[in-house]
Write a protein that holds these residues in place. Structure first.
Motif, short mmCIF file in Angstrom:
data_model
loop_
_atom_site.label_atom_id
_atom_site.label_comp_id
_atom_site.label_asym_id
_atom_site.label_seq_id
_atom_site.Cartn_x
_atom_site.Cartn_y
_atom_site.Cartn_z
N PHE A 251 0.85 -1.18 0.00
CA PHE A 251 0.00 0.00 0.00
C PHE A 251 0.89 1.24 0.00
O PHE A 251 1.70 1.45 0.91
CB PHE A 251 -0.91 -0.03 1.24
N ILE A 252 0.77 2.10 -1.03
CA ILE A 252 1.62 3.28 -1.20
C ILE A 252 0.74 4.50 -1.03
O ILE A 252 -0.32 4.62 -1.66
CB ILE A 252 2.29 3.28 -2.59
N MET A 253 1.19 5.38 -0.18
CA MET A 253 0.47 6.64 0.09
C MET A 253 1.27 7.80 -0.48
O MET A 253 2.51 7.78 -0.51
CB MET A 253 0.26 6.84 1.58
N ASP A 254 0.58 8.81 -0.95
CA ASP A 254 1.25 10.02 -1.46
C ASP A 254 1.66 10.89 -0.28
O ASP A 254 0.78 11.40 0.48
CB ASP A 254 0.29 10.76 -2.40
N VAL A 255 2.95 11.08 -0.09
CA VAL A 255 3.47 11.88 1.02
C VAL A 255 4.09 13.14 0.44
O VAL A 255 4.90 13.07 -0.52
CB VAL A 255 4.52 11.08 1.83
N GLU A 256 3.72 14.27 0.96
CA GLU A 256 4.28 15.52 0.47
C GLU A 256 5.72 15.65 0.91
O GLU A 256 6.07 15.41 2.08
CB GLU A 256 3.45 16.69 0.99
N SER A 257 6.63 16.08 0.05
CA SER A 257 8.06 16.23 0.39
C SER A 257 8.31 17.59 1.00
O SER A 257 7.55 18.52 0.79
CB SER A 257 8.91 16.04 -0.88
#
Length: 257
Positions: A251-257
């Motif tokens: 499961f891959i979540m979009d993480v803000e850099s």
């Protein structure tokens, strides 16, 4: 040919008319076994190879197969049926029928029709005694037997219970020979547990063999008292679920850099 004085009777040796089975040592022509060649009258117990045959030449068909002038169709017959004016013929006179014998006026009885047309009261008549009835043998009053009114076998009235006292027999009684009367052992005692409540029974069986040193006995380490949950309460236990397959994408979540 020898002289006839050595033979008894009229029989004389002669040449047989046909082959006799007694003249041969083997059966010879006695058995007619089917052959192995051909398809008809062949031995069915033997293996048969496929056979082929050439067809025969058929006769030349007759080119003229019409009946010719055999049939004569009338000229008034068309494809729509018979053509022409209606025609009639005169047939011969039929034979004269037999004379009809009708009933005359005197054969009817109109005076007897009143019972069928008008209401009439019932009428009775007394006929004379026939001669055939005098020969009948009818039963008399003494022939019948009425059921009894007294005693226990009365079929019409109710009867009270009856009792009879019979005399003591002198032959075979108990006061003649005491050995003829049954003793206490002649009766079979009934198990009281059949009609009463049966208490529980316990029995101890003997040991069949003495265990030796070679017997496989469980040691102290074979028992696990900490796993016993029958005599004490058991603490709650939890387990982890199955490990997921390595072929399932994570499961891959979009993480803000």
């Amino acid at each position: 040919m020898q002289s006839d004085k050595y033979w008894v009777g009229t029989w004389r040796p002669h040449k047989p008319r046909g082959p006799v089975a007694a003249l041969y040592g083997s059966p010879g022509p006695k058995y007619a076994l089917p052959g192995l060649i051909g398809s008809a009258q062949r031995d069915p117990t033997k293996c048969k190879a496929p056979v082929f045959s050439f067809g025969i030449r058929c006769e030349k068909a007759n080119s003229n197969s019409s009946p010719g002038p055999t049939y004569l169709i009338p000229s008034n017959i068309t494809r729509r049926g018979r053509n022409g004016t209606p025609a009639f013929s005169i047939s011969s006179r039929s034979k004269q029928p037999l004379l009809f014998r009708a009933p005359g006026p005197g054969q009817y009885s109109p005076e007897n029709s009143e019972k069928l047309i008008f209401h009439s009261p019932p009428a009775y008549s007394l006929s004379g005694r026939s001669k055939a009835g005098s020969t009948k043998q009818l039963p008399g009053p003494a022939t019948y037997t009425l059921p009894p009114m007294l005693g226990p076998k009365s079929a019409v009235t109710t009867s009270s219970p009856t009792y009879t006292l019979c005399g003591r027999s002198k032959s075979g009684s108990f006061h003649e020979d005491m050995a003829k009367s049954p003793g206490p052992a002649a009766y079979k005692a009934v198990d009281p547990y059949i009609y009463k409540q049966k208490p529980p029974h316990f029995s101890m069986t003997g040991r069949n063999f003495i265990p030796g040193e070679a017997a496989q006995k469980p040691g102290p380490g074979a028992y696990c008292p900490e796993r016993v949950t029958f005599t004490r309460a058991k603490a709650p236990s939890f387990t982890f679920g199955l490990r997921h397959s390595q072929y399932v994408s994570p499961f891959i979540m979009d993480v803000e850099s």
